[in-house]
Design an enzyme around this catalytic site. Structure first.
Site, mmCIF file in Angstrom:
data_model
loop_
_atom_site.group_PDB
_atom_site.id
_atom_site.type_symbol
_atom_site.label_atom_id
_atom_site.label_comp_id
_atom_site.label_asym_id
_atom_site.label_seq_id
_atom_site.Cartn_x
_atom_site.Cartn_y
_atom_site.Cartn_z
ATOM 1 N N GLU A 286 -23.722 -3.220 -9.524
ATOM 2 C CA GLU A 286 -23.943 -4.674 -9.390
ATOM 3 C C GLU A 286 -24.127 -5.076 -7.928
ATOM 4 O OE1 GLU A 286 -20.310 -6.247 -10.949
ATOM 5 O OE2 GLU A 286 -20.724 -5.647 -13.005
ATOM 6 N N TYR A 329 -16.480 -18.419 6.121
ATOM 7 C CA TYR A 329 -15.721 -17.175 6.340
ATOM 8 C C TYR A 329 -15.586 -16.802 7.812
ATOM 9 C CZ TYR A 329 -17.730 -16.338 1.619
ATOM 10 O OH TYR A 329 -18.154 -16.426 0.324
ATOM 11 N N CYS A 354 -21.351 -33.268 10.266
ATOM 12 C CA CYS A 354 -20.153 -33.832 10.870
ATOM 13 C C CYS A 354 -18.914 -33.043 10.491
ATOM 14 C CB CYS A 354 -20.036 -35.297 10.477
ATOM 15 S SG CYS A 354 -21.469 -36.185 11.071
ATOM 16 N N GLU A 355 -18.859 -31.812 10.959
ATOM 17 C CA GLU A 355 -17.719 -30.921 10.773
ATOM 18 C C GLU A 355 -17.719 -30.007 11.995
ATOM 19 O OE1 GLU A 355 -15.689 -30.523 7.950
ATOM 20 O OE2 GLU A 355 -16.793 -31.898 6.659
HETATM 21 C C1 LIG Z 1 -20.478 -11.152 -6.287
HETATM 22 C C2 LIG Z 1 -20.373 -10.039 -7.246
HETATM 23 C C3 LIG Z 1 -21.131 -8.880 -7.066
HETATM 24 C C4 LIG Z 1 -22.027 -8.660 -5.884
HETATM 25 O O1 LIG Z 1 -21.350 -8.458 -4.689
HETATM 26 P P1 LIG Z 1 -22.169 -8.038 -3.386
HETATM 27 O O2 LIG Z 1 -21.145 -7.989 -2.327
HETATM 28 O O3 LIG Z 1 -23.194 -9.070 -3.135
HETATM 29 O O4 LIG Z 1 -22.776 -6.695 -3.661
HETATM 30 C C5 LIG Z 1 -21.056 -7.911 -8.042
HETATM 31 N N1 LIG Z 1 -20.260 -8.048 -9.128
HETATM 32 C C6 LIG Z 1 -19.519 -9.144 -9.319
HETATM 33 C C7 LIG Z 1 -18.680 -9.231 -10.544
HETATM 34 C C8 LIG Z 1 -19.538 -10.169 -8.401
HETATM 35 O O5 LIG Z 1 -18.773 -11.250 -8.592
#
Ligand SMILES: *Cc1c(COP(=O)(O)O)cnc(C)c1O
Length: 421
Positions: A286, A329, A354-355
């Site tokens: 992912e 972050y 404005c921050e």
């Molecule tokens: C945000 C997220 C990702 C992707 O994360 P990256 O750091 O962009 O690779 C993959 N899986 C889940 C469940 C997420 O919430």
């Protein structure tokens, strides 16, 4: 590929001169390179294949950048999608990603979103990546009502602590994400969950911007252990996303190569999983950031300078509503002048919001800049436009695509006042 170079002292992005763009397009804007997006995806996908990972499925994490044209490019390359809302599901399908390549993550899926996913034509989603037992119960009920069978993957909370920013760390008990082993194994004994659901996979995702792979390895060992304990013929193991990029020059030497990452996964699964079972589930990924962060730039114009004793502010027309990572972050992003010149002063580059946190970089060495000069914020393809807002009632910026054949295409228009509600 070196994405940013100076030619005749003018900044080029993937071969495109930035200053000529601003004659035609109003700043601020995002620009993405099709070539770099493609290259990042291919590297990731080929890396998985070279490491011998079984039938890898790459599900692009759409929240990192859901622009339809970018998702279409990835869909054509064979990418699947990791989605976290009904909106992202619709976008993924419209961009040409087949449902069977989609994993649905997130702790707060609503009944409406679940039913939308279950009603899709064909065999439905690759999986609902389930994060709580109440969610599982709801999915099972919805599937029963719609006379479907839901494909379930549990997201395991592996109880590890990766080294990353606390807001993007997700793999520990104190985080809202994932299920503990104990709850996963107990649920398997409870018939009420499974009348219209089937366990097909197990996943982990321990956080984002990971540069140190120690916690990743631990999480994969935990994933393997729990996968074996389920005693289910799982179709896939989902190793999540999170692989980092080098935003800061100091991070470059720490940055895991795709090859290192893939080999670590292959070796860990070999010892912890394959050695103990005949099952050979496919491997799902992912990734978001690693695919799209470096394929994008944010281009801004200097409005004016302001000097308060020894503090030199360069005020730009882009703000934290357009690109939030620095203010949210404290993230570092390199700032580059579009016209190369000796960097003779240290400046705070700030937006119009404005921050006080509306600051893209403090004490950055830059050349003298005047009203109308251009600055570029680097590596803004991921978690850029997608995290943006209309704060201060500012319109969302333009998005441009630099196509492979070097043509520029508008892939999202800037919002004007009439679109602000
Ligand atoms: C945000 C997220 C990702 C992707 O994360 P990256 O750091 O962009 O690779 C993959 N899986 C889940 C469940 C997420 O919430």
């Amino acid at each position: 590929m070196n994405e940013l170079t100076y030619k005749n002292k003018k900044l080029q992005f993937a071969g495109q001169d930035i200053s000529t763009l601003t004659k035609k397009f109003k700043t601020p804007f995002f620009i993405y390179s099709e070539e770099m997006l493609t290259e990042n995806y291919e590297q990731f996908s080929q890396g998985a294949q070279k490491a011998g990972l079984i039938d890898p499925l790459i599900c692009f994490a759409m929240k990192s950048n859901p622009n339809k044209e970018l998702v279409k490019i990835l869909a054509k390359l064979g990418s699947g999608a990791d989605i976290v809302s009904g909106g992202e599901l619709k976008r993924a399908i419209e961009a040409g990603i087949p449902a069977e390549k989609i994993v649905f993550s997130g702790v707060g899926k609503t009944q409406e979103e679940i039913e939308y996913a279950l009603k899709l034509k064909g065999q439905g989603l690759n999986s609902f990546n389930v994060e709580s037992l109440e969610e599982l119960e709801l999915i099972n009920q919805c599937a029963k009502k719609l006379k479907k069978q839901a494909r379930i993957c549990f997201r395991l909370n592996p109880v590890v602590q990766p080294k990353t920013h606390k807001y993007i760390s997700t793999g520990n008990k104190t985080h809202k994400f994932g299920l503990l082993e104990h709850d996963i194994l107990l649920s398997l004994k409870e018939k009420k969950y499974w009348s219209h659901s089937k366990l097909v996979g197990l996943s982990v995702h321990i956080g984002s911007q990971l540069l140190d792979l120690k916690a990743t390895k631990k999480a994969l060992v935990r994933l393997s252990e729990v996968a074996l304990k389920t005693e289910c013929p799982l179709e896939f193991l989902d190793v999540g996303g999170g692989l980092g990029v080098d935003y800061h020059p100091d991070e470059t030497h720490k940055l895991p190569h795709i090859e290192t990452y893939m080999n670590l996964i292959a070796e860990t699964l070999e010892k912890a999983f394959y050695a103990k079972t005949d099952l050979r589930p496919r491997i799902v990924f992912e990734p978001g950031r690693r695919i799209v962060a470096k394929a994008g730039l944010f281009v801004m114009k200097v409005l004016r300078n302001k000097v308060s004793e020894d503090n030199h502010f360069v005020i730009v027309d882009g703000g934290m509503n357009d690109f939030m990572r620095p203010s949210l972050y404290g993230a570092y992003h390199a700032l580059l002048p579009v016209k190369d010149a000796p960097k003779t002063q240290k400046c705070h580059v700030v937006g119009p919001i404005c921050e006080t946190s509306d600051c893209f970089g403090s004490d950055r060495p830059l050349p003298p800049l005047k009203s109308g000069d251009l600055l570029v914020l680097k590596d803004t393809g991921a978690y850029g436009y997608s995290m943006g807002s209309n704060y201060n009632l500012r319109g969302r910026p333009l998005e441009l695509l630099l196509e492979k054949k070097k043509k520029i295409r508008v892939i999202n228009k800037a919002q004007d006042y009439s679109e602000l509600t």
